[in-house]
Design an enzyme around this catalytic site. Structure first.
Site, PDB file in Angstrom:
ATOM      1  N   LYS A 128      48.387  63.923  23.965  1.00 20.63           N
ATOM      2  CA  LYS A 128      47.833  63.659  22.823  1.00 20.63           C
ATOM      3  C   LYS A 128      48.987  63.059  21.880  1.00 20.63           C
ATOM      4  O   LYS A 128      48.841  62.358  20.423  1.00 20.63           O
ATOM      5  CB  LYS A 128      47.071  64.875  22.432  1.00 20.63           C
ATOM      6  CG  LYS A 128      46.153  64.781  22.971  1.00 20.63           C
ATOM      7  CD  LYS A 128      44.910  63.760  23.228  1.00 20.63           C
ATOM      8  CE  LYS A 128      43.540  63.762  21.507  1.00 20.63           C
ATOM      9  NZ  LYS A 128      42.623  62.776  21.511  1.00 20.63           N
ATOM     10  N   LEU A 136      31.433  64.956  19.369  1.00 22.41           N
ATOM     11  CA  LEU A 136      31.514  64.370  18.718  1.00 22.41           C
ATOM     12  C   LEU A 136      30.827  63.171  17.963  1.00 22.41           C
ATOM     13  O   LEU A 136      30.626  63.034  17.141  1.00 22.41           O
ATOM     14  CB  LEU A 136      33.392  64.540  18.038  1.00 22.41           C
ATOM     15  CG  LEU A 136      33.811  63.859  16.655  1.00 22.41           C
ATOM     16  CD1 LEU A 136      33.376  64.552  15.746  1.00 22.41           C
ATOM     17  CD2 LEU A 136      35.470  63.702  17.147  1.00 22.41           C
ATOM     18  N   THR A 195      40.167  65.186  27.971  1.00 21.76           N
ATOM     19  CA  THR A 195      40.475  66.529  27.404  1.00 21.76           C
ATOM     20  C   THR A 195      40.212  67.981  28.460  1.00 21.76           C
ATOM     21  O   THR A 195      40.202  69.391  27.872  1.00 21.76           O
ATOM     22  CB  THR A 195      39.083  66.711  26.277  1.00 21.76           C
ATOM     23  OG1 THR A 195      38.231  67.204  27.632  1.00 21.76           O
ATOM     24  CG2 THR A 195      38.722  66.138  26.031  1.00 21.76           C
ATOM     25  N   GLY A 214      30.976  62.353  23.711  1.00 18.42           N
ATOM     26  CA  GLY A 214      30.624  63.552  23.896  1.00 18.42           C
ATOM     27  C   GLY A 214      30.143  64.524  22.538  1.00 18.42           C
ATOM     28  O   GLY A 214      29.751  63.519  22.246  1.00 18.42           O
ATOM     29  N   TYR A 248      48.400  68.347  28.180  1.00 19.14           N
ATOM     30  CA  TYR A 248      48.064  67.797  27.581  1.00 19.14           C
ATOM     31  C   TYR A 248      47.536  67.171  26.442  1.00 19.14           C
ATOM     32  O   TYR A 248      48.002  66.217  25.406  1.00 19.14           O
ATOM     33  CB  TYR A 248      46.155  68.282  27.463  1.00 19.14           C
ATOM     34  CG  TYR A 248      45.419  68.221  26.595  1.00 19.14           C
ATOM     35  CD1 TYR A 248      44.377  67.517  26.302  1.00 19.14           C
ATOM     36  CD2 TYR A 248      45.558  69.326  25.335  1.00 19.14           C
ATOM     37  CE1 TYR A 248      43.639  67.102  24.927  1.00 19.14           C
ATOM     38  CE2 TYR A 248      44.169  68.406  24.465  1.00 19.14           C
ATOM     39  CZ  TYR A 248      43.431  67.785  24.084  1.00 19.14           C
ATOM     40  OH  TYR A 248      43.077  67.171  23.207  1.00 19.14           O
ATOM     41  N   ALA A 281      38.933  60.516  25.436  1.00 19.09           N
ATOM     42  CA  ALA A 281      40.175  61.174  25.623  1.00 19.09           C
ATOM     43  C   ALA A 281      39.907  61.494  27.012  1.00 19.09           C
ATOM     44  O   ALA A 281      38.883  62.129  27.254  1.00 19.09           O
ATOM     45  CB  ALA A 281      40.508  62.260  24.019  1.00 19.09           C
ATOM     46  N   ASP A 308      35.508  51.036  27.479  1.00 16.31           N
ATOM     47  CA  ASP A 308      36.827  51.405  28.198  1.00 16.31           C
ATOM     48  C   ASP A 308      38.365  51.465  27.158  1.00 16.31           C
ATOM     49  O   ASP A 308      38.457  50.255  27.038  1.00 16.31           O
ATOM     50  CB  ASP A 308      37.350  50.749  29.331  1.00 16.31           C
ATOM     51  CG  ASP A 308      38.376  51.434  29.913  1.00 16.31           C
ATOM     52  OD1 ASP A 308      39.132  52.161  29.935  1.00 16.31           O
ATOM     53  OD2 ASP A 308      38.681  51.545  31.723  1.00 16.31           O
TER      54      ASP A 308
END
Length: 288
Positions: free
Chosen positions: A132, A13, A63, A11, A128, A61, A37
């Site tokens: 989180k 980041l 997202t 991703g 979402y 994540a 995973d």
């Protein structure tokens, strides 16, 4: 030399951390969600053993904020149960866990004008955000676990608001962007520098709990879009609109600015979002 593994490493980041970590005294490896995973305890056990991991940075994540409204189970599987599994494995192997979270754990009603501190209680308003928030609780069960909340990430790669606006600007003469949701645009490279800095200085060993990291200042999505267009020299006109006019399936916080005093005290440097956005746009334009 310490061994650091990044889950969800493909991703924006994860890629940013790998770019920033070039030349680090430590060894960083980024693994995709297919390669690592976090929902599979046995796979994570093998991964830690194979790489002699001492720190895991969890960027994995679910997202898709909109899709989570109809797929709460999918969001919980990754953002909550996967993180719980990862925390348990980290505890068994004495691995430091750094987990990335979001400003969407807060509800942010339109009357609020003061940044959320790390002591404020999460009150998410969409699936979402709820998944989180649950994941944060799970991550903090890891001994010495660190949760870093961030917001409105952009990078020269991947799927993000900055790249989306630039694409639309190539296709349309005008775009409407909401002007009643306020937060802080943040460069993935800025966050990556903060994380790598805390690890490479060994400061991370003395940290535990929740921290906030974003770039400096605040803006609406409209402000953000206008600055993207200005820096890119695009001819597209940006018009403000309300959240009602640009309705989404998932509710969004009207205000989600984060107080960064705790991570600043730990040694992180904060720069204005306009400065870091300029770096991002410059890199995108060079690669076009």
């Amino acid at each position: 030399m310490r061994k650091i593994v990044i889950t969800g490493g493909c991703g924006q980041l994860g890629r940013a951390i790998m770019e920033v970590a070039q030349g680090s005294k430590n060894s960083y490896i980024a693994l995709s969600s297919d390669e690592a995973d976090i929902c599979d305890a046995e796979a994570m056990e093998r991964l830690i053993s194979a790489h002699n991991a001492e720190v895991i940075i969890n960027c994995a994540a679910y997202t898709d904020v909109e899709r989570a409204e109809s797929d709460a189970e999918g969001a919980e599987r990754v953002n909550h149960h996967g993180v719980a599994t990862l925390a348990e494995v980290c505890n068994r192997h004495s691995v430091k866990l750094i987990h990335i979270s979001t400003d969407y754990v807060f509800g942010g009603d339109e009357e609020r004008t003061t940044p959320y501190t790390t002591d404020d209680r999460p009150a998410p308003i969409n699936n979402y955000g709820r998944s989180k928030a649950h994941g944060e609780i799970a991550a903090l069960r890891a001994e010495g676990g660190v949760v870093i909340r961030t917001s409105w990430l952009s990078a020269p790669w991947g799927k993000n608001f900055c790249r989306t606006i630039l694409r639309i600007a190539d296709e349309q003469e005008q775009i409407s962007v909401v002007d009643d949701q306020r937060g802080t645009p943040t460069s993935a490279l800025s966050l990556a520098r903060a994380i790598v800095g805390l690890i490479d200085s060994n400061t991370i060993e003395h940290l535990a709990g929740v921290y906030h990291y974003t770039d400096g200042g605040e803006a609406t999505w409209y402000d953000f879009a206008k600055e993207i267009i200005r820096l890119a020299g695009a001819r597209c006109t940006v018009k403000p609109c309300t959240s009602q006019e640009r309705a989404t399936i998932a509710a969004r916080p009207r205000y989600s600015v984060l107080d960064k005093s705790r991570i600043i005290a730990a040694g992180a440097t904060i720069r204005p979002w306009q400065e870091t956005l300029k770096e991002c746009i410059t890199q995108i334009m060079i690669e076009r």
